[in-house]
Each structure stands twice: as structure tokens, then as C-alpha cells.
Design a protein around this motif. Structure first.
Motif, short mmCIF file in Angstrom:
data_model
loop_
_atom_site.label_atom_id
_atom_site.label_comp_id
_atom_site.label_asym_id
_atom_site.label_seq_id
_atom_site.Cartn_x
_atom_site.Cartn_y
_atom_site.Cartn_z
N GLY A 36 0.79 -1.23 0.00
CA GLY A 36 0.00 0.00 0.00
C GLY A 36 0.81 1.27 0.00
O GLY A 36 0.29 2.35 0.31
N LEU A 37 2.11 1.19 -0.36
CA LEU A 37 2.93 2.39 -0.42
C LEU A 37 2.51 3.23 -1.63
O LEU A 37 2.10 2.69 -2.66
CB LEU A 37 4.42 2.03 -0.54
CG LEU A 37 5.19 1.82 0.77
CD1 LEU A 37 4.61 0.66 1.57
CD2 LEU A 37 6.66 1.59 0.48
N PRO A 38 2.60 4.54 -1.53
CA PRO A 38 2.28 5.38 -2.69
C PRO A 38 3.24 5.09 -3.85
O PRO A 38 4.43 4.88 -3.62
CB PRO A 38 2.45 6.80 -2.16
CG PRO A 38 3.35 6.68 -0.98
CD PRO A 38 3.05 5.33 -0.37
N GLU A 39 2.72 5.07 -5.06
CA GLU A 39 3.55 4.75 -6.22
C GLU A 39 4.21 6.02 -6.74
O GLU A 39 3.88 6.54 -7.81
CB GLU A 39 2.72 4.05 -7.29
CG GLU A 39 2.22 2.69 -6.83
CD GLU A 39 1.63 1.86 -7.94
OE1 GLU A 39 2.16 1.91 -9.08
OE2 GLU A 39 0.64 1.16 -7.68
N ILE A 40 5.16 6.52 -5.97
CA ILE A 40 5.83 7.78 -6.30
C ILE A 40 7.34 7.59 -6.44
O ILE A 40 8.09 8.56 -6.43
CB ILE A 40 5.53 8.86 -5.23
CG1 ILE A 40 5.88 8.36 -3.83
CG2 ILE A 40 4.07 9.29 -5.30
CD1 ILE A 40 5.75 9.41 -2.74
N LEU A 68 11.31 5.38 0.84
CA LEU A 68 10.06 4.77 0.38
C LEU A 68 10.24 3.25 0.39
O LEU A 68 10.60 2.70 1.42
CB LEU A 68 9.67 5.31 -1.00
CG LEU A 68 8.22 5.03 -1.44
CD1 LEU A 68 7.22 5.69 -0.50
CD2 LEU A 68 7.98 5.51 -2.86
N GLY A 69 10.06 2.57 -0.74
CA GLY A 69 10.19 1.12 -0.76
C GLY A 69 11.54 0.60 -1.17
O GLY A 69 11.72 -0.61 -1.33
N GLY A 70 12.50 1.50 -1.39
CA GLY A 70 13.85 1.07 -1.71
C GLY A 70 14.18 0.96 -3.18
O GLY A 70 15.26 0.47 -3.54
#
Length: 219
Positions: A36-40, A68-70
Motif C-alpha cells: 500500500g505504499l504510494p507509487e511515487i 520509500l520502498g527502496g
């Protein structure tokens, strides 16, 4: 084909030639999406660009502000030599956990460390000796991050900052848009700093309309 569709098609074409599908990076995007992380995250082409910048200056120590997600962490980590080091600062514990999974999947645990905390506090606690600082966090913090990035970098080191055009909002930043205000203040600070030589690259494509700032600390 509209102008926007054309920009996106050209971006996809460039990515297919110079930043082709990569299983690790594809899994990083999917892992972040499931969580659910923002796709930025940066685009593949932008990732390749920051990778090349790190390679071209022979970076051995890199600081990333905003993990963010790395996804961008992997690009930067791959640019480092075996004994290189990348520190990446992330405020959100859930994001940091996802990034650590991605770093492990990429086999970069030996050279990449995720630090949880407020960016400015963590930057102030670091000692100078970095070759490149990549800013991709809250834009209202960019002016303060710039001061710390300058302190932390060696002469000839690079500051690279994402999202500094904000779809043109920096031309007339609204008082209710702290990101545009921060980006505009950051750009002005870059342009007026006698210790830096800098440029902003306007970018359009699959990530919309934005820009990347690149600044070099003078020798």
C-alpha cells in the motif's frame, strides 16, 4: 496521439532501451504496491540517471533522503563498489521494513543501511565524507536538507533532488501547497549559492511533469 501520450510513449521507448525490465526492481515495485505504499518512486529512466551520476563521479559513500520502498536505493546501491556504503533515511517504519526486504532481495545488505527517523535530525548527526546526496522526501524540507547536504559532501560531490518542478507549480507556488513552496525555495537557494554550480532538468513522461535538480559542490 495527444502530447501527454507522446511524452509517455517516448519515455517508455527510452526505458526499453536503457533501463530494461529487471526482476529485482520489478519485485520492488510489486512489493511496495502490495504493502500500500504510494507509487511515487522514480521511473526506470530516472533510476538509471542517478545510477550513472553516482558511477561517473566514482561515488563510494551515498546518502539518500527518503527511502520509500527502496527502489531508488537499489539503483544507487548498484552504482557503488564492493566496499561502498549507502545510508538511506526513512521516516515511516512500514516503508523502512519494505525497503529492507528489497535491499535483501537485491543482495545489497552489505553496502546499504536503512536509518529510521526524521531526515533533518539524522542528517545533522552524520559526519562529512559523502560523494552524493539524493533528496526525494518531503519538499517543504528541501531548503533545510540542502544546507545539511552541503555540509556532508566533499568538494566535487553532487546533490541530486527529485520533484523540483511540481507540474510547473514552482512558477507561482500557492501558500496552501507547502511542497511547491519548498521546491521553489530550494531551487532559488541552489541558484544563488556561490559554492554550488547547478541546473534543473525539466522532465515529462510516465511520471508526469516534474524536474530533477543536479548541483555540484565547487572545488
Amino acid at each position: 496521439m495527444s502530447e501527454t501520450q507522446l511524452f509517455e510513449a517516448v519515455d517508455t521507448y527510452i526505458n526499453s532501451l536503457f533501463a530494461a525490465d529487471d526482476a529485482v526492481l520489478n519485485r520492488a515495485v510489486e512489493r511496495a504496491r502490495r504493502a500500500g505504499l504510494p507509487e511515487i518512486q522514480v521511473s526506470p529512466g530516472q533510476g538509471k540517471l542517478i545510477y550513472l551520476l553516482a558511477k561517473m563521479i566514482g561515488a563510494r559513500r551515498v546518502l539518500e533522503v527518503g527511502t520509500l520502498g527502496g527502489y531508488s536505493t537499489v539503483w544507487l546501491g548498484r552504482a557503488l563498489p564492493e566496499d561502498g556504503e549507502l545510508l538511506t533515511i526513512e521516516l515511516e517504519p512500514d516503508h523502512a521494513a519494505i525497503a529492507r526486504e528489497t535491499i535483501k532481495d537485491a543482495g545489497l545488505q552489505a553496502r546499504c543501511e536503512v536509518i529510521e527517523g526524521k531526515a533533518l535530525d539524522e542528517m545533522r548527526a552524520l559526519e562529512p565524507s559523502f560523494d552524493l546526496v539524493f533528496l526525494d522526501a518531503n519538499k517543504d524540507g528541501y531548503p533545510a536538507y540542502l544546507k545539511q547536504a552541503k555540509r556532508l559532501l566533499r568538494p566535487g560531490g553532487l546533490i541530486v533532488a527529485d520533484n523540483v518542478v511540481r507540474e510547473g507549480a514552482v512558477l507561482d507556488p500557492s501558500k496552501v501547497d507547502p511542497n511547491a513552496i519548498g521546491a521553489a525555495a530550494f531551487n532559488q537557494a541552489l541558484a544563488s549559492d556561490a559554492d554550488l554550480e547547478a541546473i534543473v532538468l525539466q522532465q515529462v513522461g510516465i511520471k508526469g511533469h516534474d524536474g530533477l535538480a543536479i548541483a555540484r559542490v565547487k572545488d
